[in-house]
Motif scaffolding. Structure first.
Motif, PDB file in Angstrom:
ATOM      1  N   PRO A   1       0.800  -1.229   0.000  1.00 40.11           N
ATOM      2  CA  PRO A   1       0.000   0.000   0.000  1.00 40.11           C
ATOM      3  C   PRO A   1       0.833   1.281   0.000  1.00 40.11           C
ATOM      4  CG  PRO A   1      -0.106  -1.086   2.139  1.00 40.11           C
ATOM      5  CD  PRO A   1       0.613  -2.019   1.216  1.00 40.11           C
ATOM      6  N   ASP A   2       2.105   1.191   0.375  1.00 44.46           N
ATOM      7  CA  ASP A   2       2.950   2.387   0.461  1.00 44.46           C
ATOM      8  C   ASP A   2       3.854   2.580  -0.752  1.00 44.46           C
ATOM      9  OD1 ASP A   2       1.920   2.932   3.029  1.00 44.46           O
ATOM     10  OD2 ASP A   2       3.345   1.509   3.907  1.00 44.46           O
ATOM     11  N   CYS A   3       3.646   1.822  -1.808  1.00 44.86           N
ATOM     12  CA  CYS A   3       4.556   1.869  -2.948  1.00 44.86           C
ATOM     13  C   CYS A   3       3.795   2.175  -4.247  1.00 44.86           C
ATOM     14  CB  CYS A   3       5.294   0.535  -3.080  1.00 44.86           C
ATOM     15  SG  CYS A   3       6.698   0.582  -4.204  1.00 44.86           S
ATOM     16  N   GLU A   4       4.531   2.667  -5.212  1.00 44.91           N
ATOM     17  CA  GLU A   4       4.019   2.896  -6.561  1.00 44.91           C
ATOM     18  C   GLU A   4       5.143   2.555  -7.523  1.00 44.91           C
ATOM     19  OE1 GLU A   4       1.235   6.255  -8.248  1.00 44.91           O
ATOM     20  OE2 GLU A   4       3.279   7.035  -8.087  1.00 44.91           O
ATOM     21  N   ILE A   5       4.824   1.803  -8.580  1.00 45.58           N
ATOM     22  CA  ILE A   5       5.850   1.425  -9.552  1.00 45.58           C
ATOM     23  C   ILE A   5       5.491   1.925 -10.941  1.00 45.58           C
ATOM     24  CG2 ILE A   5       6.680  -0.568  -8.265  1.00 45.58           C
ATOM     25  CD1 ILE A   5       4.983  -2.373 -10.064  1.00 45.58           C
ATOM     26  N   GLU A   6       6.543   2.225 -11.684  1.00 44.35           N
ATOM     27  CA  GLU A   6       6.365   2.615 -13.076  1.00 44.35           C
ATOM     28  C   GLU A   6       6.380   1.364 -13.940  1.00 44.35           C
ATOM     29  OE1 GLU A   6       8.601   6.867 -13.339  1.00 44.35           O
ATOM     30  OE2 GLU A   6       9.829   5.118 -12.819  1.00 44.35           O
ATOM     31  N   GLY A   7       5.754   1.488 -15.097  1.00 43.79           N
ATOM     32  CA  GLY A   7       5.744   0.396 -16.059  1.00 43.79           C
ATOM     33  C   GLY A   7       5.102   0.878 -17.337  1.00 43.79           C
ATOM     34  N   MET A   8       4.728  -0.060 -18.157  1.00 43.36           N
ATOM     35  CA  MET A   8       4.079   0.259 -19.428  1.00 43.36           C
ATOM     36  C   MET A   8       2.731  -0.451 -19.473  1.00 43.36           C
ATOM     37  SD  MET A   8       6.292   2.165 -21.066  1.00 43.36           S
ATOM     38  CE  MET A   8       5.942   2.136 -22.809  1.00 43.36           C
ATOM     39  N   ILE A   9       1.745   0.250 -19.997  1.00 44.65           N
ATOM     40  CA  ILE A   9       0.494  -0.430 -20.316  1.00 44.65           C
ATOM     41  C   ILE A   9       0.462  -0.612 -21.831  1.00 44.65           C
ATOM     42  CG2 ILE A   9      -0.820   0.360 -18.308  1.00 44.65           C
ATOM     43  CD1 ILE A   9      -2.168   2.453 -20.195  1.00 44.65           C
ATOM     44  N   ALA A  10      -0.254  -1.618 -22.269  1.00 44.08           N
ATOM     45  CA  ALA A  10      -0.443  -1.856 -23.701  1.00 44.08           C
ATOM     46  C   ALA A  10      -1.760  -2.586 -23.885  1.00 44.08           C
ATOM     47  CB  ALA A  10       0.711  -2.664 -24.279  1.00 44.08           C
ATOM     48  N   HIS A  11      -2.313  -2.436 -25.080  1.00 41.10           N
ATOM     49  CA  HIS A  11      -3.583  -3.058 -25.412  1.00 41.10           C
ATOM     50  C   HIS A  11      -3.405  -4.565 -25.567  1.00 41.10           C
ATOM     51  CE1 HIS A  11      -7.114  -4.088 -27.901  1.00 41.10           C
ATOM     52  NE2 HIS A  11      -7.678  -3.133 -27.207  1.00 41.10           N
ATOM     53  N   VAL A  12      -4.342  -5.320 -25.087  1.00 39.06           N
ATOM     54  CA  VAL A  12      -4.323  -6.764 -25.248  1.00 39.06           C
ATOM     55  C   VAL A  12      -4.673  -7.067 -26.707  1.00 39.06           C
ATOM     56  CG1 VAL A  12      -5.366  -8.934 -24.517  1.00 39.06           C
ATOM     57  CG2 VAL A  12      -4.960  -7.108 -22.843  1.00 39.06           C
ATOM     58  N   PRO A  13      -3.812  -7.777 -27.423  1.00 37.64           N
ATOM     59  CA  PRO A  13      -4.037  -8.023 -28.853  1.00 37.64           C
ATOM     60  C   PRO A  13      -5.395  -8.640 -29.141  1.00 37.64           C
ATOM     61  CG  PRO A  13      -1.898  -8.864 -28.163  1.00 37.64           C
ATOM     62  CD  PRO A  13      -2.631  -8.453 -26.917  1.00 37.64           C
ATOM     63  N   ASN A  14      -6.107  -8.029 -30.088  1.00 41.75           N
ATOM     64  CA  ASN A  14      -7.427  -8.513 -30.527  1.00 41.75           C
ATOM     65  C   ASN A  14      -8.414  -8.679 -29.374  1.00 41.75           C
ATOM     66  OD1 ASN A  14      -6.471  -8.754 -33.239  1.00 41.75           O
ATOM     67  ND2 ASN A  14      -5.461 -10.659 -32.628  1.00 41.75           N
ATOM     68  N   ASP A  15      -8.213  -7.931 -28.294  1.00 38.44           N
ATOM     69  CA  ASP A  15      -9.062  -8.033 -27.100  1.00 38.44           C
ATOM     70  C   ASP A  15      -9.129  -9.465 -26.563  1.00 38.44           C
ATOM     71  OD1 ASP A  15      -9.484  -5.363 -27.552  1.00 38.44           O
ATOM     72  OD2 ASP A  15     -11.549  -5.574 -28.222  1.00 38.44           O
ATOM     73  N   ASP A  16      -8.098 -10.245 -26.818  1.00 39.05           N
ATOM     74  CA  ASP A  16      -8.053 -11.653 -26.430  1.00 39.05           C
ATOM     75  C   ASP A  16      -6.854 -11.883 -25.517  1.00 39.05           C
ATOM     76  OD1 ASP A  16      -7.995 -14.384 -26.213  1.00 39.05           O
ATOM     77  OD2 ASP A  16      -7.584 -14.749 -28.327  1.00 39.05           O
ATOM     78  N   TRP A  17      -7.126 -12.276 -24.306  1.00 35.59           N
ATOM     79  CA  TRP A  17      -6.068 -12.461 -23.321  1.00 35.59           C
ATOM     80  C   TRP A  17      -5.237 -13.721 -23.566  1.00 35.59           C
ATOM     81  CZ3 TRP A  17      -4.529  -8.932 -19.870  1.00 35.59           C
ATOM     82  CH2 TRP A  17      -5.414  -7.896 -19.545  1.00 35.59           C
ATOM     83  N   ALA A  18      -5.655 -14.623 -24.437  1.00 36.63           N
ATOM     84  CA  ALA A  18      -5.004 -15.937 -24.583  1.00 36.63           C
ATOM     85  C   ALA A  18      -3.513 -15.830 -24.904  1.00 36.63           C
ATOM     86  CB  ALA A  18      -5.720 -16.780 -25.637  1.00 36.63           C
ATOM     87  N   ALA A  19      -3.129 -14.994 -25.866  1.00 37.05           N
ATOM     88  CA  ALA A  19      -1.710 -14.883 -26.247  1.00 37.05           C
ATOM     89  C   ALA A  19      -0.875 -14.341 -25.092  1.00 37.05           C
ATOM     90  CB  ALA A  19      -1.562 -13.999 -27.475  1.00 37.05           C
ATOM     91  N   LEU A  20      -1.404 -13.342 -24.412  1.00 35.70           N
ATOM     92  CA  LEU A  20      -0.667 -12.756 -23.294  1.00 35.70           C
ATOM     93  C   LEU A  20      -0.628 -13.720 -22.106  1.00 35.70           C
ATOM     94  CD1 LEU A  20       0.921 -10.254 -22.557  1.00 35.70           C
ATOM     95  CD2 LEU A  20      -1.174  -9.251 -21.690  1.00 35.70           C
ATOM     96  N   ASP A  21      -1.738 -14.393 -21.858  1.00 38.81           N
ATOM     97  CA  ASP A  21      -1.756 -15.395 -20.790  1.00 38.81           C
ATOM     98  C   ASP A  21      -0.720 -16.491 -21.073  1.00 38.81           C
ATOM     99  OD1 ASP A  21      -3.770 -14.054 -19.462  1.00 38.81           O
ATOM    100  OD2 ASP A  21      -5.364 -15.426 -20.072  1.00 38.81           O
ATOM    101  N   ALA A  22      -0.535 -16.842 -22.353  1.00 35.71           N
ATOM    102  CA  ALA A  22       0.457 -17.862 -22.707  1.00 35.71           C
ATOM    103  C   ALA A  22       1.869 -17.366 -22.414  1.00 35.71           C
ATOM    104  CB  ALA A  22       0.317 -18.239 -24.175  1.00 35.71           C
TER     105      ALA A  22
END
Length: 189
Positions: free
Chosen positions: A52-73
């Motif tokens: 709760p006391d931390c914040e991290i930087e990173g990148m957001i990106a769109h999930v390809p084709n609105d399908d989580w399967a490739a990213l989940d893999a």
């Protein structure tokens, strides 16, 4: 309906490791990174852990084709956790954002049998340097736990599957930060 996005905080920050669409810098509040091991992988890797006391930087990106399967893999050793309200970003349209994290009960600390790969650290730091500058690299090290874990120097024969070639100045930056956190780097057998 909101567009699906993921928050990357490790190798996903290095855009040369993927081609997910619409990447952009973001911040995740209430989380930090840690080096962990699970029975699902032979080496340690980064995971997001609630803090709760931390914040991290990173990148957001769109999930390809609105399908989580490739990213989940790609992120198969992790659970997908919704974090939409905890992420600040510059998108003006509605999005649902998830972060990949290893469940606490499935993780353990890295060990000599399950070390961190230096080639993996190199990829992550290169991404932070490109998107957040040297100050971002400093924040990456400061908001990541587990630097006491053994690190295997595999630069000559990288074992990390998405390894990258670093410039000498990038390698020196990684080495300098590892020295600052008193990391133990071992030669690969």
């Amino acid at each position: 309906m909101p567009d699906p996005y993921f928050f990357g905080y490790g190798s996903l920050v290095n855009l040369t490791t993927h081609d997910f669409p619409d990447p952009r810098p973001a911040r995740l509040k209430g989380w930090r990174r840690g080096w962990r091991h699970t029975d699902l992988r032979q080496v340690a890797f980064l995971t997001a852990t609630p803090d709760p006391d931390c914040e991290i930087e990173g990148m957001i990106a769109h999930v390809p084709n609105d399908d989580w399967a490739a990213l989940d893999a790609r992120e198969w050793a992790y659970d997908r956790v919704p974090v939409t309200g905890a992420v600040s970003h510059d998108l003006t349209r509605p999005v649902d954002i998830a972060v990949y994290a290893v469940a606490t009960e499935k993780q353990s600390l890295p060990s000599t049998r399950h070390p961190i790969l230096l080639s993996y650290i190199d990829v992550v730091v290169q991404g932070y340097l490109r998107h957040f500058g040297e100050a971002g690299v400093e924040r990456f090290f400061a908001t990541t736990d587990g630097w006491e874990a053994p690190i295997i120097n595999d630069r000559a024969a990288p074992r990390y599957p998405r390894h990258q070639v670093l410039k000498p100045s990038e390698t020196a930056l990684v080495d300098s930060h590892l020295a600052a956190v008193s990391a133990t780097i071992e030669t690969m057998a």
